[in-house]
Every structure is written in C-alpha cells, then in structure tokens.
Design an enzyme around this catalytic site. Structure first.
Site, PDB file in Angstrom:
ATOM      1  CG  ASN A 133      -8.268  -1.146  12.529  1.00 43.59           C
ATOM      2  OD1 ASN A 133      -7.357  -1.755  11.977  1.00 43.59           O
ATOM      3  ND2 ASN A 133      -8.825  -0.065  11.995  1.00 43.59           N
TER       4      ASN A 133
ATOM      5  CG  HIS B 271      -5.497  -1.744   9.086  1.00 44.26           C
ATOM      6  ND1 HIS B 271      -5.573  -0.569   9.807  1.00 44.26           N
ATOM      7  CD2 HIS B 271      -4.196  -1.894   8.784  1.00 44.26           C
ATOM      8  CE1 HIS B 271      -4.369  -0.042   9.912  1.00 44.26           C
ATOM      9  NE2 HIS B 271      -3.516  -0.831   9.310  1.00 44.26           N
TER      10      HIS B 271
ATOM     11  CG  ASP C 225      -0.231  -0.322   2.519  1.00 43.65           C
ATOM     12  OD1 ASP C 225       1.014  -0.292   2.549  1.00 43.65           O
ATOM     13  OD2 ASP C 225      -0.906  -0.590   3.525  1.00 43.65           O
TER      14      ASP C 225
HETATM   15  C1  GLP Z   1      -0.056   0.535   8.471  1.00 44.97           C
HETATM   16  C2  GLP Z   1       0.165  -0.305   7.212  1.00 44.97           C
HETATM   17  C3  GLP Z   1      -0.086  -1.774   7.496  1.00 44.97           C
HETATM   18  C4  GLP Z   1       0.631  -2.185   8.749  1.00 44.97           C
HETATM   19  C5  GLP Z   1       0.089  -1.403   9.929  1.00 44.97           C
HETATM   20  C6  GLP Z   1       0.701  -1.800  11.252  1.00 44.97           C
HETATM   21  O1  GLP Z   1      -1.362   0.929   8.632  1.00 44.97           O
HETATM   22  N1  GLP Z   1      -0.652   0.112   6.146  1.00 44.97           N
HETATM   23  O2  GLP Z   1       0.344  -2.542   6.378  1.00 44.97           O
HETATM   24  O3  GLP Z   1       0.464  -3.566   8.968  1.00 44.97           O
HETATM   25  O4  GLP Z   1       0.387  -0.049   9.680  1.00 44.97           O
HETATM   26  O5  GLP Z   1       1.874  -1.101  11.474  1.00 44.97           O
HETATM   27  P1  GLP Z   1       2.837  -1.352  12.697  1.00 44.97           P
HETATM   28  O6  GLP Z   1       3.673  -2.522  12.326  1.00 44.97           O
HETATM   29  O7  GLP Z   1       3.644  -0.084  12.803  1.00 44.97           O
HETATM   30  O8  GLP Z   1       2.002  -1.586  13.887  1.00 44.97           O
END
Ligand code: GLP
Length: 248
Positions: A136, A138, A67
C-alpha cells in the site's frame, strides 16, 4: 530520483549489497538505516557473502532498523530483532551495541520512540537508508493516513498490512496490532536513500512513487521530495523505465 530496473531479484540484491559495501569501504563508520521484509533478504545474503570473503566489514558502522512490532518480545522468532539477527547481524562483525532496533517490549512505547530518535540524532544522522516498500506504499510502518508523523512513533497497523504480514504469526489474531517506526522526517533526513521493490505485488506502490504526485495516502510518494533517492526494482514489478523522467 533515479530508477534502476534489474533483470532479476538476484541482480537487484547483488547491486544493492555492492552499493552498501562500497559505502562502508569508503566510510567504515557510516550510519545505516535498514529494513526487514522479504525484499532485503537477498541483499543481506550477499552482504554476508561479501563479509565472509573479507570484502566488507561492519565493525565500525552503526545500524538503526526502521521499525519493530509492538508489543513483542525481542527474542520472539517473529520479531524484527530476530529477523535481523538471523539474516545479517549474527553473520557479520557488527558490534551488538551498534545494532539498534526499537525495543518491542518497552513499558512506555512513546518514551522508547523518543529515546530512539535521540540516539539517531546523537549518532550524527543516517548516511544511507535502505528501504523496502509495503504493497500500500507504506515505508517502515508509516501507514497511509491523512496525517503522518515526522519522528519515531507508535503506529496502529492497517488491515492490509496485517494481512500481508500475518503468515509467520499463523493468524492476524496472533500478531501484534501496533508497531514502533521511524517517521518519514527521520527517514528523509538520511543523506541518501535506496528503495528496493521486487515482484508484481509492488506495482501499485512503485507506480505511485514515480507519479510526480505526493500524497500521505501513499507514504512512499513523499520520498520524491528527497534529493538523493534511487529506486531499484526488478523486471517482475512490471514497471519499465521508459517514458518516465527517472531513467538512469
Ligand atoms: C513490512 C516492513 C516494511 C517493509 C514491508 C514490505 O511491513 N515494516 O519495512 O518494507 O514489510 O515487506 P516485503 O519486502 O516482505 O514485501
């Protein structure tokens, strides 16, 4: 789905980097899907170390990132393009043309998503998708919703994600409110999936992923339908493998 609980974040990172390096040694032309976020940083550091020691090469592989924010200038320090350059691409031998990330400054976002999807398909499909997980639940930027889209698409970020991700931008006002993300269908088409989670803030999402229930309210739960998913977490998440049917 397999659940692997590692003692520490460092162990998790070493294990996952080892899996990616082994895949690339066996299939140098593999197609990888890679995430951003704090969680994969240790894995990327370990991959850079392995590369410097001559134990893994990215010269023939292709990467599709999950993304990118929208709109954002790819050279903005907070873009996912910059993140990947800083943490991985600039330190290994990947060919620039093989390191794909949706273009955050495309004029026509829908067209950019269509082209990205086509490029993934033309590459022969994803061999391994490494995924982080949002608090959440995602995946990529597939946010909880009543309906989810299968292919790469434009998404409006939720309040919870804006709050979780705003720090580097200084404030929510200063950050892009949309993103371009692979859809769950694209992600689920990967031959193999590894999901990584570290720390107590991921407990909710991890528990839901292990719940034997699927719901678009927690997009990560859909991964339970995939035939080859390994969830690698550290002890700090606070979920033990005992009592689940996922232990390995
Ligand atoms: C962002 C990215 C995700 C990632 C998430 C968690 O929102 N788009 O792909 O998994 O963050 O990030 P972190 O590893 O910093 O908790």
């Amino acid at each position: 789905m397999n659940l692997i609980v590692k003692e520490s974040y460092d162990e998790l990172s070493r294990y996952v980097a080892g899996e990616i390096a082994a895949l690339l040694r066996g299939n140098p032309q593999a197609v990888l899907c890679l995430p951003t976020g704090n969680t994969p940083v240790g894995t990327y550091q370990e991959l850079v170390r392995l590369h410097k020691e001559g134990r893994v090469s990215f010269a023939q592989c292709t990467v599709f990132n999950l993304d990118e924010y929208y709109p954002i200038d790819p050279s903005d320090p907070n873009s996912y393009r910059s993140f990947m350059r800083k943490n991985l691409f600039d330190h290994v031998d990947i060919r620039p043309g093989s390191a794909n990330i949706p273009n955050g400054e495309a004029k026509d976002a829908d067209e950019e998503c269509r082209l990205y999807e086509q490029k993934i398909r033309n590459s022969g499909g994803i061999d391994l998708a490494l995924l982080g997980i949002g608090r959440n639940g995602h995946i990529g930027f597939n946010e909880p919703d009543r309906e989810l889209l299968l292919e790469t698409h434009v998404v409006t970020l939720t309040e919870s994600t804006l709050q979780a991700n705003c720090e580097p931008f200084g404030s929510i006002e200063a950050m892009p409110k949309q993103a371009l993300t692979m859809g769950l269908g694209t992600i689920m088409s990967a031959k193999r999936i590894i999901v990584i989670a570290s720390g107590a803030s991921k407990k909710f999402a991890v528990e839901k992923m292990l719940s034997s229930r699927i719901t678009t309210d927690v997009p990560a739960t859909l991964l339970q339908l995939h035939p080859d998913v390994t969830l690698v977490i550290d002890k700090a998440v606070g979920v033990s493998s005992e009592g689940t049917r996922w232990t390995r």
